[in-house]
Write an enzyme that holds these catalytic residues in place. Structure first.
Site, PDB file in Angstrom:
ATOM      1  N   ASN A 198      -6.010  11.738 -14.088  1.00  0.00           N
ATOM      2  CA  ASN A 198      -5.286  11.677 -12.790  1.00  0.00           C
ATOM      3  C   ASN A 198      -4.792  13.104 -12.713  1.00  0.00           C
ATOM      4  O   ASN A 198      -4.408  13.833 -13.422  1.00  0.00           O
ATOM      5  CB  ASN A 198      -4.215  10.710 -13.017  1.00  0.00           C
ATOM      6  CG  ASN A 198      -3.206  10.474 -14.296  1.00  0.00           C
ATOM      7  OD1 ASN A 198      -3.825  11.328 -15.275  1.00  0.00           O
ATOM      8  ND2 ASN A 198      -2.082  10.080 -14.156  1.00  0.00           N
TER       9      ASN A 198
ATOM     10  N   GLU B 180      -1.949  14.934 -10.408  1.00  0.00           N
ATOM     11  CA  GLU B 180      -0.804  14.586  -9.468  1.00  0.00           C
ATOM     12  C   GLU B 180      -0.237  15.687  -8.499  1.00  0.00           C
ATOM     13  O   GLU B 180      -0.819  16.679  -8.682  1.00  0.00           O
ATOM     14  CB  GLU B 180       0.552  14.079 -10.311  1.00  0.00           C
ATOM     15  CG  GLU B 180       0.254  12.964 -10.903  1.00  0.00           C
ATOM     16  CD  GLU B 180       1.369  12.358 -11.955  1.00  0.00           C
ATOM     17  OE1 GLU B 180       2.398  12.832 -12.112  1.00  0.00           O
ATOM     18  OE2 GLU B 180       1.482  11.197 -12.199  1.00  0.00           O
TER      19      GLU B 180
ATOM     20  N   ALA C 105       2.680  17.199  -5.737  1.00  0.00           N
ATOM     21  CA  ALA C 105       4.269  17.378  -5.418  1.00  0.00           C
ATOM     22  C   ALA C 105       4.641  16.460  -4.314  1.00  0.00           C
ATOM     23  O   ALA C 105       5.797  15.748  -4.155  1.00  0.00           O
ATOM     24  CB  ALA C 105       4.725  19.017  -5.114  1.00  0.00           C
TER      25      ALA C 105
ATOM     26  N   CYS D 124      -5.901   9.010  -8.806  1.00  0.00           N
ATOM     27  CA  CYS D 124      -6.177   8.530 -10.169  1.00  0.00           C
ATOM     28  C   CYS D 124      -7.435   8.914 -10.832  1.00  0.00           C
ATOM     29  O   CYS D 124      -8.327   9.312 -10.081  1.00  0.00           O
ATOM     30  CB  CYS D 124      -6.310   6.978  -9.952  1.00  0.00           C
ATOM     31  SG  CYS D 124      -4.905   6.160  -9.178  1.00  0.00           S
TER      32      CYS D 124
ATOM     33  N   GLU E 254      -9.598   7.155 -12.275  1.00  0.00           N
ATOM     34  CA  GLU E 254     -10.942   6.278 -11.952  1.00  0.00           C
ATOM     35  C   GLU E 254     -11.420   7.119 -10.662  1.00  0.00           C
ATOM     36  O   GLU E 254     -12.810   7.125 -10.625  1.00  0.00           O
ATOM     37  CB  GLU E 254     -10.443   4.877 -11.925  1.00  0.00           C
ATOM     38  CG  GLU E 254      -9.722   4.330 -13.104  1.00  0.00           C
ATOM     39  CD  GLU E 254      -8.580   4.209 -12.776  1.00  0.00           C
ATOM     40  OE1 GLU E 254      -7.677   5.249 -12.604  1.00  0.00           O
ATOM     41  OE2 GLU E 254      -7.851   3.172 -13.438  1.00  0.00           O
TER      42      GLU E 254
ATOM     43  N   CYS F 211      -8.249   1.958  -6.507  1.00  0.00           N
ATOM     44  CA  CYS F 211      -9.562   2.389  -7.370  1.00  0.00           C
ATOM     45  C   CYS F 211     -10.447   1.256  -7.419  1.00  0.00           C
ATOM     46  O   CYS F 211     -11.898   1.301  -7.649  1.00  0.00           O
ATOM     47  CB  CYS F 211      -9.197   2.843  -8.734  1.00  0.00           C
ATOM     48  SG  CYS F 211      -8.250   4.367  -8.744  1.00  0.00           S
TER      49      CYS F 211
END
Ligand code: THU
Length: 130
Positions: free
Chosen positions: A45, A47, A49, A56, A58, A92
């Protein structure tokens, strides 16, 4: 169809989990996708801001695989921390279903908890255009 080398797939998921970019949730996810030809493609994953631009593990594994020319998958191993293994989120599941609902899914934790599913169990009646 040949047997899935689960130890190899789990090792790849653990390896990529360490590279998860998770400054906001600290929730590390690693996913390792096995192609029908035996290749292993991993994703973690990542991320952002904005939160909404987070992707993700997957989906990152699927998108990397497609970019490398693979669209037929046999299995995926997903590792998360915590007491119980996390299962792939709804988005996902739909992305995985694009490439077939027979996919075997192993969700596990580094401590040894495991759960096995078929994608068709996690996403019955997936939306399909073809
Ligand atoms: N996450 C995944 O990587 N896979 C999932 O199936 C569920 C959620 C990530 C997204 C975010 O970085 C963190 O877990 C917390 O939601």
């Amino acid at each position: 169809m040949s047997a899935v080398d689960w130890p190899a797939l789990k090792a790849a998921a653990l390896d990529v989990q360490a590279r998860a970019y998770v400054p906001y949730s600290s929730y590390r996810v690693g996913a390792a996708l096995l192609t029908v030809g035996g290749e292993i493609i991993a994703g973690c994953n990542v991320e952002n801001a904005t939160y909404g631009a987070t992707c993700c593990a997957e989906r990152n594994a699927v998108f990397a695989a497609v970019a490398q020319g693979y669209t037929e998958f046999r299995a995926i191993a997903v590792v998360t921390n915590g007491a119980d293994p996390g299962t792939p989120c709804g988005i996902c599941r739909q992305v995985l279903a694009e490439f077939g609902s027979d996919l075997e899914i192993l969700c596990f934790t580094p401590e040894g908890a495991e759960a096995r599913y078929r994608l068709s169990e996690l996403l019955p009646h997936a939306f399909k255009l073809k």
